[in-house]
Design an enzyme around this catalytic site. Structure first.
Site, PDB file in Angstrom:
ATOM      1  N   LYS A  22       0.850  -1.200   0.000  1.00  0.00           N
ATOM      2  CA  LYS A  22       0.000   0.000   0.000  1.00  0.00           C
ATOM      3  C   LYS A  22       0.886   1.251   0.000  1.00  0.00           C
ATOM      4  CE  LYS A  22      -1.648   1.480   4.106  1.00  0.00           C
ATOM      5  NZ  LYS A  22      -1.326   2.839   4.536  1.00  0.00           N
ATOM      6  N   ASN A  23       1.908   1.246   0.869  1.00  0.00           N
ATOM      7  CA  ASN A  23       2.706   2.461   1.042  1.00  0.00           C
ATOM      8  C   ASN A  23       3.720   2.689  -0.070  1.00  0.00           C
ATOM      9  OD1 ASN A  23       1.197   2.955   3.282  1.00  0.00           O
ATOM     10  ND2 ASN A  23       2.776   2.370   4.750  1.00  0.00           N
ATOM     11  N   CYS A 118      -4.265  12.115  13.077  1.00  0.00           N
ATOM     12  CA  CYS A 118      -5.068  10.888  13.031  1.00  0.00           C
ATOM     13  C   CYS A 118      -4.948  10.250  14.419  1.00  0.00           C
ATOM     14  CB  CYS A 118      -4.578   9.949  11.935  1.00  0.00           C
ATOM     15  SG  CYS A 118      -3.026   9.166  12.337  1.00  0.00           S
ATOM     16  N   ARG A 123       0.827  14.001  13.297  1.00  0.00           N
ATOM     17  CA  ARG A 123       1.224  13.792  11.896  1.00  0.00           C
ATOM     18  C   ARG A 123       1.511  15.113  11.169  1.00  0.00           C
ATOM     19  NH1 ARG A 123      -0.553   8.646  10.549  1.00  0.00           N
ATOM     20  NH2 ARG A 123       1.091   8.638   8.999  1.00  0.00           N
ATOM     21  N   ASP A 306       5.036   0.227  12.257  1.00  0.00           N
ATOM     22  CA  ASP A 306       3.805  -0.387  11.726  1.00  0.00           C
ATOM     23  C   ASP A 306       3.668  -1.848  12.141  1.00  0.00           C
ATOM     24  OD1 ASP A 306       3.783   1.378   8.528  1.00  0.00           O
ATOM     25  OD2 ASP A 306       3.288   1.993  10.560  1.00  0.00           O
ATOM     26  N   ARG A 398      -8.517  -0.463   4.994  1.00  0.00           N
ATOM     27  CA  ARG A 398      -7.665   0.538   4.358  1.00  0.00           C
ATOM     28  C   ARG A 398      -6.344  -0.078   3.918  1.00  0.00           C
ATOM     29  NH1 ARG A 398      -6.663   5.653   7.804  1.00  0.00           N
ATOM     30  NH2 ARG A 398      -5.373   5.897   5.975  1.00  0.00           N
TER      31      ARG A 398
HETATM   32  C1  EPZ Z   1       4.543   6.739   6.607  1.00  0.00           C
HETATM   33  O1  EPZ Z   1       3.768   7.759   7.222  1.00  0.00           O
HETATM   34  C2  EPZ Z   1       3.617   5.545   6.455  1.00  0.00           C
HETATM   35  N1  EPZ Z   1       2.503   5.905   5.588  1.00  0.00           N
HETATM   36  C3  EPZ Z   1       3.109   5.115   7.833  1.00  0.00           C
HETATM   37  O2  EPZ Z   1       2.324   3.941   7.639  1.00  0.00           O
HETATM   38  C4  EPZ Z   1       4.321   4.756   8.696  1.00  0.00           C
HETATM   39  O3  EPZ Z   1       3.856   4.419  10.000  1.00  0.00           O
HETATM   40  C5  EPZ Z   1       5.274   5.967   8.781  1.00  0.00           C
HETATM   41  O4  EPZ Z   1       5.653   6.375   7.451  1.00  0.00           O
HETATM   42  C6  EPZ Z   1       6.536   5.664   9.562  1.00  0.00           C
HETATM   43  O5  EPZ Z   1       7.176   4.571   9.016  1.00  0.00           O
HETATM   44  C7  EPZ Z   1       2.702   5.945   4.245  1.00  0.00           C
HETATM   45  O6  EPZ Z   1       3.785   5.693   3.744  1.00  0.00           O
HETATM   46  C8  EPZ Z   1       1.514   6.297   3.398  1.00  0.00           C
HETATM   47  P1  EPZ Z   1       6.544  10.063   8.767  1.00  0.00           P
HETATM   48  P2  EPZ Z   1       4.326   9.269   7.286  1.00  0.00           P
HETATM   49  O7  EPZ Z   1       6.362  11.347   8.073  1.00  0.00           O
HETATM   50  O8  EPZ Z   1       5.195   9.536   6.122  1.00  0.00           O
HETATM   51  C9  EPZ Z   1       7.433  13.268  12.082  1.00  0.00           C
HETATM   52  C10 EPZ Z   1       0.452   2.578   7.901  1.00  0.00           C
HETATM   53  O9  EPZ Z   1       0.051   1.982   8.911  1.00  0.00           O
HETATM   54  N2  EPZ Z   1       7.231  14.270  11.032  1.00  0.00           N
HETATM   55  O10 EPZ Z   1       7.681   9.175   8.392  1.00  0.00           O
HETATM   56  O11 EPZ Z   1       3.178  10.161   7.541  1.00  0.00           O
HETATM   57  C11 EPZ Z   1       6.134  12.597  12.502  1.00  0.00           C
HETATM   58  O12 EPZ Z   1       5.491  13.338  13.511  1.00  0.00           O
HETATM   59  C12 EPZ Z   1       0.938   4.013   8.016  1.00  0.00           C
HETATM   60  O13 EPZ Z   1       0.523   2.069   6.745  1.00  0.00           O
HETATM   61  C13 EPZ Z   1       7.426  15.620  11.329  1.00  0.00           C
HETATM   62  O14 EPZ Z   1       7.761  15.984  12.453  1.00  0.00           O
HETATM   63  O15 EPZ Z   1       5.228   9.206   8.589  1.00  0.00           O
HETATM   64  C14 EPZ Z   1       6.577  11.261  13.006  1.00  0.00           C
HETATM   65  O16 EPZ Z   1       6.950  11.394  14.360  1.00  0.00           O
HETATM   66  C15 EPZ Z   1       0.700   4.569   9.397  1.00  0.00           C
HETATM   67  N3  EPZ Z   1       7.223  16.541  10.354  1.00  0.00           N
HETATM   68  C16 EPZ Z   1       7.826  10.952  12.176  1.00  0.00           C
HETATM   69  O17 EPZ Z   1       8.218  12.194  11.559  1.00  0.00           O
HETATM   70  C17 EPZ Z   1       6.866  16.180   9.074  1.00  0.00           C
HETATM   71  O18 EPZ Z   1       6.730  17.072   8.204  1.00  0.00           O
HETATM   72  C18 EPZ Z   1       7.634   9.921  11.115  1.00  0.00           C
HETATM   73  O19 EPZ Z   1       6.538  10.343  10.330  1.00  0.00           O
HETATM   74  C19 EPZ Z   1       6.679  14.812   8.797  1.00  0.00           C
HETATM   75  C20 EPZ Z   1       6.872  13.870   9.792  1.00  0.00           C
END
Ligand code: EPZ
Length: 424
Positions: A22-23, A118, A123, A306, A398
């Protein structure tokens, strides 16, 4: 809302096929906005999140085609009539933010709803926006929308405070058509990022370093549409690995990307699980008593956030004490209260959960709160005494295709019960 009814006692035995990731699909679909003819994706699973992004791209004027029965999805953005992502679409699937980079690269202007938080955390997307501003975009935020403009994006050196996965992907999607070189430092190293970079390079981009923490992108003037095979879903595969392990099962997981799941495999072996590679897949054989293990979630290649909820479900019936640290998201223990209703012994202190294994969980009516928490409740239901009902399984739909059929095919007694209201 549909629910799952799960009877206990099954040992998962047999073979199960891993679907496409998915990702990986979501950023690849966004890449379709960068070309004006059919981008074809294969090995695409049938998931709600993918349908949601299809709806958003159609809203923008892109055409979507393909054959879900064969896992083929095609995107053609020959014209983008509305470079917009409205709140009512973005709020159901926050990864819609992935259209931001390609839209401003292609259309010079876009209006995208802020995704909001969420269940698992705030996020934020500040790093996405800061990187795009570094590349010369002007961004105004008003009434919950990002209004972004850039006559032409310019390559820039961007340091990410956190190795954000979709942030890295968004910036890559913006940089491939920018003027000059973009360097993303502290980039995410997830396999899905590599899959996107490989696809963009096949389309004519010039990206090096994907899979490391420094990615370099030399801007080009045009990309061409291609066909891309989506990598297997490591989280779906990992979920089945844990299911086999905690039910004392014996399962061959076909197309299991074990090279992307090394930290999970190491931890499962520490619990006493046998994991061997065979022709066409990975065999997982569970044994009791389950030895307890400690683990910390961190960005790839460390233990994936995850997989935290699913591994916690296994630790609730281990023979000892397990210390689980969730370092990525601030609120990813929503499954704990539901597991405790099944008799699990879990204490939370901030982002640390202390799990003391119990002899047996007992089945109970439960409520899913987010995608991976739902999976952990189902796994717990497989080993709990009696009947477990998991409601709000739209969270699960999802990210897992036909999970009840796949688990049922391994011997689980799990039934999807349609919502009464929906039957009328
Ligand atoms: C991706 O989400 C995945 N989703 C998530 O999978 C996964 O849990 C996550 O990466 C971490 O591996 C998709 O790829 C569609 P991040 P993402 O930005 O990109 C901080 C699932 O279950 N951050 O890597 O949204 C944030 O707060 C989903 O399939 C900032 O501070 O996650 C977090 O603590 C859930 N500022 C950390 O980085 C930003 O601008 C990681 O978030 C962006 C992120």
């Amino acid at each position: 809302m549909d629910k799952f009814v799960i009877e206990c006692g099954a040992r998962l035995v047999g073979e199960v096929q891993t679907g496409g990731a998915k990702n990986a699909v979501l950023p690849l679909m966004a890449a379709g906005l960068l070309v004006d003819d059919w981008l074809t994706l294969t090995n695409v699973p049938r998931l709600k999140d993918i349908d949601t992004l299809c709806g958003l791209m159609r809203f923008m004027g892109a055409e979507i085609d393909g054959d879900p029965a064969t896992g083929t999805l095609k995107v053609r953005a020959s014209k983008i009539t509305k470079p917009e992502a409205p709140y009512d679409l973005v709020k159901t699937m926050r990864a819609s933010i992935l259209v931001l980079g390609p839209l401003v690269a292609r259309c010079k202007e876009a209006r995208v709803s802020l995704p909001g938080g969420c269940a698992i955390g705030a996020r934020p997307i500040n790093l996405h926006l800061a990187g795009l501003e570094k590349m010369g975009a002007t961004i105004e935020i008003e009434h919950g929308y990002i209004h972004i403009r850039a006559e032409k994006l310019i390559g820039a050196k961007i340091y990410l405070d956190a190795p954000t996965v979709t942030g890295t992907e968004n910036l890559m999607l913006a940089a491939v058509l920018a003027d000059g070189q973009t360097v993303i430092e502290n980039a995410a190293m997830e396999p899905e990022v590599v899959c996107l970079a490989d696809a963009l390079n096949k389309m004519g981009a010039r990206i090096t370093g994907a899979g490391t923490d420094i990615i370099k992108i030399e801007g080009v003037t045009k990309l061409k549409p291609v066909e891309v095979e989506v990598i297997p879903d490591r989280i779906e595969a990992g979920t089945f690995m844990i299911g086999a392990a905690m039910t004392r099962g014996n399962v061959l997981i076909k197309d299991c990307p074990i090279n992307y799941l090394e930290t999970l495999a190491v931890k499962l072996k520490e619990t006493g699980t046998t994991i061997t590679e065979e022709e066409g897949g990975v065999r997982v054989i569970g044994d009791w008593p389950i030895r307890s293990v400690d683990f910390r979630t961190q960005p790839y290649p460390a233990f994936p956030t995850d997989m935290q909820a699913q591994m916690m479900a296994m630790m609730t019936i281990s023979g000892g004490l397990s210390v689980i640290s969730e370092t990525v998201f601030e609120n990813r223990f929503m499954h704990v209260s539901e597991l405790k209703r099944m008799g699990a012994d879990i204490k939370i202190d901030g982002r640390v959960a202390i799990v003391t294994g119990v002899e047996r969980l007992s089945g109970a009516p439960l409520m899913a709160t987010d995608l991976r928490a739902s999976a952990s409740l189902i796994l717990a239901g497989l080993v709990a005494e009696g009947t477990t009902e998991v409601s709000r399984i739209y969270h699960l739909d999802r990210g897992y295709e036909n999970i009840e059929k796949k688990l049922g095919g391994l011997g689980a007694n799990i039934t999807r019960v349609k919502d009464e209201a929906k039957k009328k």
